[in-house]
Scaffold this active site. Structure first.
Site, PDB file in Angstrom:
ATOM      1  N   HIS A 113      29.063   4.441  42.782  1.00 36.25           N
ATOM      2  CA  HIS A 113      28.789   5.821  43.179  1.00 36.25           C
ATOM      3  C   HIS A 113      28.985   6.810  42.031  1.00 36.25           C
ATOM      4  CE1 HIS A 113      27.943   5.168  47.334  1.00 36.25           C
ATOM      5  NE2 HIS A 113      29.025   4.438  47.484  1.00 36.25           N
ATOM      6  N   ASP A 130      28.044  29.253  46.099  1.00 35.28           N
ATOM      7  CA  ASP A 130      27.111  28.139  46.163  1.00 35.28           C
ATOM      8  C   ASP A 130      26.220  28.176  44.928  1.00 35.28           C
ATOM      9  OD1 ASP A 130      25.619  26.058  47.034  1.00 35.28           O
ATOM     10  OD2 ASP A 130      24.913  27.008  48.874  1.00 35.28           O
ATOM     11  N   GLY A 136      12.641  23.147  51.417  1.00 33.01           N
ATOM     12  CA  GLY A 136      13.729  22.203  51.555  1.00 33.01           C
ATOM     13  C   GLY A 136      14.574  22.046  50.320  1.00 33.01           C
ATOM     14  N   GLY A 193      18.761  25.123  46.014  1.00 32.66           N
ATOM     15  CA  GLY A 193      18.853  25.342  44.581  1.00 32.66           C
ATOM     16  C   GLY A 193      17.625  25.989  43.990  1.00 32.66           C
TER      17      GLY A 193
END
Ligand SMILES: *[C@@H]1O[C@H](CO)[C@@H](O)[C@H](O)[C@H]1NC(C)=O
Length: 262
Positions: free
Chosen positions: A68, A113, A206, A209
Protein backbone atom coordinates in the site's frame (compact mmCIF):
# COMPACT_ATOMS: atom_id res chain seq x y z
CA UNK A 1 -17.31 11.28 -1.29
CA UNK A 2 -13.87 12.76 -1.05
CA UNK A 3 -10.72 11.06 -2.11
CA UNK A 4 -7.28 12.56 -2.20
CA UNK A 5 -7.60 16.21 -2.99
CA UNK A 6 -5.11 17.91 -5.13
CA UNK A 7 -4.77 21.37 -6.38
CA UNK A 8 -5.03 20.09 -9.90
CA UNK A 9 -3.76 23.20 -11.47
CA UNK A 10 -0.40 24.69 -12.08
CA UNK A 11 -0.22 28.01 -10.40
CA UNK A 12 2.08 30.93 -10.71
CA UNK A 13 2.78 34.17 -8.96
CA UNK A 14 5.03 36.47 -10.92
CA UNK A 15 5.24 34.56 -14.20
CA UNK A 16 2.77 35.17 -16.97
CA UNK A 17 -0.36 33.29 -16.07
CA UNK A 18 -3.99 32.84 -16.88
CA UNK A 19 -3.82 33.69 -20.59
CA UNK A 20 -4.39 30.53 -22.67
CA UNK A 21 -2.99 30.41 -26.20
CA UNK A 22 -6.27 28.77 -27.23
CA UNK A 23 -8.99 30.78 -25.47
CA UNK A 24 -11.85 28.90 -23.83
CA UNK A 25 -15.29 29.19 -25.39
CA UNK A 26 -17.28 31.21 -22.91
CA UNK A 27 -20.10 32.14 -25.26
CA UNK A 28 -22.39 29.29 -24.28
CA UNK A 29 -23.92 29.70 -20.88
CA UNK A 30 -26.02 26.61 -20.29
CA UNK A 31 -24.95 23.10 -19.46
CA UNK A 32 -21.73 21.19 -19.27
CA UNK A 33 -19.95 20.92 -22.59
CA UNK A 34 -16.74 19.81 -24.22
CA UNK A 35 -14.02 22.38 -23.71
CA UNK A 36 -12.10 23.82 -26.64
CA UNK A 37 -8.98 21.61 -26.72
CA UNK A 38 -6.14 22.97 -24.57
CA UNK A 39 -8.11 26.08 -23.61
CA UNK A 40 -7.58 25.35 -19.90
CA UNK A 41 -3.85 24.60 -20.23
CA UNK A 42 -3.29 24.42 -16.46
CA UNK A 43 -5.67 21.49 -16.15
CA UNK A 44 -3.94 18.42 -14.76
CA UNK A 45 -5.10 14.83 -14.84
CA UNK A 46 -3.86 12.51 -12.16
CA UNK A 47 -2.94 8.90 -12.72
CA UNK A 48 -2.50 6.29 -10.05
CA UNK A 49 0.31 4.07 -11.27
CA UNK A 50 -0.65 1.30 -8.84
CA UNK A 51 -4.14 1.14 -10.30
CA UNK A 52 -2.78 1.22 -13.81
CA UNK A 53 -0.32 -1.56 -13.04
CA UNK A 54 -2.99 -3.71 -11.37
CA UNK A 55 -5.21 -3.29 -14.39
CA UNK A 56 -2.49 -4.48 -16.72
CA UNK A 57 -1.44 -7.35 -14.47
CA UNK A 58 -5.00 -8.52 -13.82
CA UNK A 59 -5.62 -8.74 -17.50
CA UNK A 60 -2.72 -11.19 -17.60
CA UNK A 61 -4.43 -13.24 -14.86
CA UNK A 62 -1.51 -12.93 -12.50
CA UNK A 63 -1.69 -12.28 -8.81
CA UNK A 64 0.65 -9.60 -7.64
CA UNK A 65 0.62 -8.00 -4.23
CA UNK A 66 1.52 -4.37 -4.24
CA UNK A 67 2.42 -2.76 -0.94
CA UNK A 68 0.00 0.00 0.00
CA UNK A 69 2.82 2.36 0.77
CA UNK A 70 4.05 2.30 -2.79
CA UNK A 71 1.15 4.36 -4.07
CA UNK A 72 2.67 6.32 -6.88
CA UNK A 73 1.06 9.05 -8.85
CA UNK A 74 1.81 10.72 -12.09
CA UNK A 75 0.19 13.76 -13.57
CA UNK A 76 -0.49 14.33 -17.22
CA UNK A 77 -0.37 17.85 -18.65
CA UNK A 78 -1.52 19.19 -21.98
CA UNK A 79 -4.33 16.65 -22.23
CA UNK A 80 -7.78 16.87 -23.82
CA UNK A 81 -8.91 13.33 -24.68
CA UNK A 82 -7.63 10.92 -22.03
CA UNK A 83 -8.16 7.86 -24.22
CA UNK A 84 -5.82 8.68 -27.07
CA UNK A 85 -2.19 9.61 -27.47
CA UNK A 86 -1.92 13.36 -27.86
CA UNK A 87 1.00 15.34 -29.20
CA UNK A 88 2.17 18.07 -26.88
CA UNK A 89 1.11 16.25 -23.73
CA UNK A 90 3.53 15.04 -21.09
CA UNK A 91 3.32 12.79 -18.04
CA UNK A 92 5.45 13.43 -14.97
CA UNK A 93 5.84 11.48 -11.75
CA UNK A 94 4.82 13.11 -8.50
CA UNK A 95 7.70 13.09 -6.04
CA UNK A 96 5.84 14.52 -3.07
CA UNK A 97 2.29 15.38 -2.02
CA UNK A 98 1.80 17.88 0.76
CA UNK A 99 -1.68 17.71 2.27
CA UNK A 100 -2.73 20.57 4.52
CA UNK A 101 -1.79 19.60 8.07
CA UNK A 102 -5.24 20.53 9.39
CA UNK A 103 -7.19 18.46 6.87
CA UNK A 104 -9.40 15.79 8.46
CA UNK A 105 -10.61 13.12 6.06
CA UNK A 106 -13.49 12.26 8.42
CA UNK A 107 -14.73 15.82 8.44
CA UNK A 108 -14.65 17.59 5.07
CA UNK A 109 -16.84 20.39 6.39
CA UNK A 110 -13.88 21.35 8.55
CA UNK A 111 -12.13 22.80 5.48
CA UNK A 112 -8.39 22.73 4.73
CA UNK A 113 -9.20 20.55 1.74
CA UNK A 114 -6.09 21.39 -0.22
CA UNK A 115 -2.81 19.74 -1.16
CA UNK A 116 0.13 20.51 -3.36
CA UNK A 117 2.08 18.08 -5.47
CA UNK A 118 5.72 18.37 -6.38
CA UNK A 119 6.84 16.94 -9.70
CA UNK A 120 10.01 14.92 -10.16
CA UNK A 121 10.99 16.94 -13.20
CA UNK A 122 10.38 20.51 -14.21
CA UNK A 123 7.93 20.91 -17.08
CA UNK A 124 8.43 23.35 -19.92
CA UNK A 125 5.56 25.66 -20.70
CA UNK A 126 4.18 25.40 -24.24
CA UNK A 127 1.07 26.44 -26.13
CA UNK A 128 -0.73 23.54 -24.43
CA UNK A 129 0.83 23.67 -20.96
CA UNK A 130 0.46 27.00 -19.22
CA UNK A 131 0.01 28.44 -15.76
CA UNK A 132 -3.14 29.63 -14.07
CA UNK A 133 -3.02 32.68 -11.83
CA UNK A 134 -3.72 32.51 -8.14
CA UNK A 135 -6.24 35.04 -6.87
CA UNK A 136 -4.92 37.77 -4.58
CA UNK A 137 -5.05 36.65 -0.94
CA UNK A 138 -8.43 37.25 0.66
CA UNK A 139 -10.37 37.84 -2.56
CA UNK A 140 -14.08 37.12 -2.18
CA UNK A 141 -16.11 36.87 -5.38
CA UNK A 142 -19.57 38.45 -5.31
CA UNK A 143 -22.82 36.54 -5.61
CA UNK A 144 -23.55 35.35 -9.19
CA UNK A 145 -19.97 35.86 -10.43
CA UNK A 146 -19.60 33.49 -13.41
CA UNK A 147 -16.87 30.85 -13.21
CA UNK A 148 -16.04 27.61 -15.01
CA UNK A 149 -15.39 24.25 -13.43
CA UNK A 150 -13.38 21.89 -15.61
CA UNK A 151 -12.62 18.21 -15.41
CA UNK A 152 -13.02 14.70 -16.78
CA UNK A 153 -15.49 13.74 -14.10
CA UNK A 154 -18.96 12.35 -14.49
CA UNK A 155 -21.19 13.91 -17.11
CA UNK A 156 -24.25 13.32 -14.96
CA UNK A 157 -25.10 11.66 -11.66
CA UNK A 158 -23.98 8.02 -11.94
CA UNK A 159 -23.02 8.67 -15.53
CA UNK A 160 -19.82 7.73 -17.30
CA UNK A 161 -16.64 9.72 -16.89
CA UNK A 162 -15.82 11.96 -19.81
CA UNK A 163 -13.22 11.14 -22.43
CA UNK A 164 -12.62 14.76 -23.33
CA UNK A 165 -12.24 17.68 -20.97
CA UNK A 166 -15.56 19.20 -19.96
CA UNK A 167 -16.33 22.70 -18.80
CA UNK A 168 -19.38 23.93 -16.97
CA UNK A 169 -20.38 27.47 -16.17
CA UNK A 170 -21.33 27.95 -12.55
CA UNK A 171 -22.40 31.10 -10.78
CA UNK A 172 -20.86 31.85 -7.40
CA UNK A 173 -23.25 31.66 -4.46
CA UNK A 174 -22.06 33.99 -1.73
CA UNK A 175 -21.43 32.77 1.80
CA UNK A 176 -24.50 34.45 3.31
CA UNK A 177 -26.75 32.59 0.87
CA UNK A 178 -24.88 29.29 0.80
CA UNK A 179 -24.72 28.99 4.59
CA UNK A 180 -28.42 29.72 5.05
CA UNK A 181 -30.44 26.84 6.52
CA UNK A 182 -32.21 25.77 3.32
CA UNK A 183 -28.89 25.70 1.43
CA UNK A 184 -25.79 24.11 3.00
CA UNK A 185 -26.25 25.62 6.45
CA UNK A 186 -23.32 25.39 8.85
CA UNK A 187 -21.59 22.73 6.71
CA UNK A 188 -20.23 25.54 4.58
CA UNK A 189 -17.52 27.74 6.07
CA UNK A 190 -15.96 31.02 4.99
CA UNK A 191 -12.88 29.11 3.78
CA UNK A 192 -15.06 27.62 1.02
CA UNK A 193 -16.75 28.92 -2.15
CA UNK A 194 -20.12 27.70 -3.36
CA UNK A 195 -21.00 27.74 -7.04
CA UNK A 196 -23.98 26.34 -8.92
CA UNK A 197 -27.02 24.98 -7.16
CA UNK A 198 -29.70 26.15 -9.55
CA UNK A 199 -30.57 22.49 -10.07
CA UNK A 200 -30.61 22.92 -13.84
CA UNK A 201 -27.13 22.86 -15.30
CA UNK A 202 -25.87 19.33 -15.63
CA UNK A 203 -22.35 20.11 -14.58
CA UNK A 204 -21.35 17.17 -12.51
CA UNK A 205 -17.68 16.86 -12.07
CA UNK A 206 -16.38 13.78 -10.35
CA UNK A 207 -12.83 14.97 -10.18
CA UNK A 208 -12.20 16.20 -6.70
CA UNK A 209 -9.34 18.62 -6.91
CA UNK A 210 -10.41 20.18 -10.20
CA UNK A 211 -10.24 23.93 -10.63
CA UNK A 212 -12.93 26.60 -10.47
CA UNK A 213 -11.66 29.10 -13.03
CA UNK A 214 -12.81 32.69 -12.77
CA UNK A 215 -11.76 35.52 -15.06
CA UNK A 216 -10.39 38.67 -13.44
CA UNK A 217 -11.19 42.17 -14.67
CA UNK A 218 -7.91 42.26 -16.64
CA UNK A 219 -8.92 39.10 -18.55
CA UNK A 220 -6.55 36.68 -16.81
CA UNK A 221 -7.94 33.41 -15.47
CA UNK A 222 -7.51 32.75 -11.77
CA UNK A 223 -8.14 29.47 -9.98
CA UNK A 224 -10.47 30.55 -7.17
CA UNK A 225 -11.66 27.16 -6.08
CA UNK A 226 -10.73 23.50 -5.82
CA UNK A 227 -13.59 21.00 -6.11
CA UNK A 228 -14.18 19.74 -2.57
CA UNK A 229 -17.62 18.24 -2.09
CA UNK A 230 -21.17 18.27 -3.34
CA UNK A 231 -24.56 16.89 -2.54
CA UNK A 232 -24.95 13.17 -1.99
CA UNK A 233 -28.36 13.56 -3.65
CA UNK A 234 -26.71 14.08 -7.00
CA UNK A 235 -25.10 16.62 -9.19
CA UNK A 236 -26.12 20.22 -8.88
CA UNK A 237 -29.06 19.40 -6.67
CA UNK A 238 -31.33 22.40 -6.11
CA UNK A 239 -29.87 24.68 -3.42
CA UNK A 240 -26.95 22.32 -2.92
CA UNK A 241 -24.23 23.93 -5.01
CA UNK A 242 -20.81 22.40 -5.44
CA UNK A 243 -18.48 23.42 -2.66
CA UNK A 244 -14.92 24.40 -3.41
CA UNK A 245 -11.92 25.15 -1.26
CA UNK A 246 -11.46 28.93 -1.44
CA UNK A 247 -7.92 29.25 -2.79
CA UNK A 248 -7.60 32.93 -1.79
CA UNK A 249 -7.74 31.78 1.85
CA UNK A 250 -4.67 29.57 1.42
CA UNK A 251 -2.21 31.81 -0.44
CA UNK A 252 0.11 32.04 2.57
CA UNK A 253 -0.03 28.27 3.06
CA UNK A 254 0.72 27.66 -0.64
CA UNK A 255 3.67 30.03 -0.52
CA UNK A 256 5.03 28.51 2.68
CA UNK A 257 4.93 25.00 1.18
CA UNK A 258 6.56 26.15 -2.03
CA UNK A 259 9.41 27.91 -0.25
CA UNK A 260 9.55 25.51 2.70
CA UNK A 261 12.40 23.22 3.79
CA UNK A 262 11.11 20.21 1.82
C1 LIG B 1 -11.74 14.38 12.64
O1 LIG B 1 -13.14 14.39 12.51
C2 LIG B 1 -13.81 13.40 13.27
C3 LIG B 1 -15.29 13.45 12.91
O2 LIG B 1 -15.83 14.73 13.12
C4 LIG B 1 -13.53 13.64 14.76
O3 LIG B 1 -14.17 12.64 15.54
C5 LIG B 1 -12.04 13.63 15.01
O4 LIG B 1 -11.76 13.97 16.35
C6 LIG B 1 -11.32 14.61 14.08
N1 LIG B 1 -9.88 14.45 14.20
C7 LIG B 1 -9.07 15.46 14.55
C8 LIG B 1 -7.63 15.13 14.61
O5 LIG B 1 -9.48 16.57 14.78
Amino acid sequence: MIRILLLSALVAGALTCGVPTYPPDVTRVVGGEEATPNSWPWQVSRWDLTMLLKLVLNSWAQVILLPHSSRTYAVALGRHNLYIAESGSVAVLVSMTVVHEKWNSSDVSNGYDIALVKLTNPVSLTDKIQLACLPPAGTILPNNYPCYVTGWGYLQTDGPAAEVLQQGRLLVVDYATCSSPDWWGSTVKTCMICAGGDGAISSCFGDSGGPLNCQAADGRWEVHGIVSFGSSFGCNYYHKPSVFTRVSKYIDWINSVRTGPA
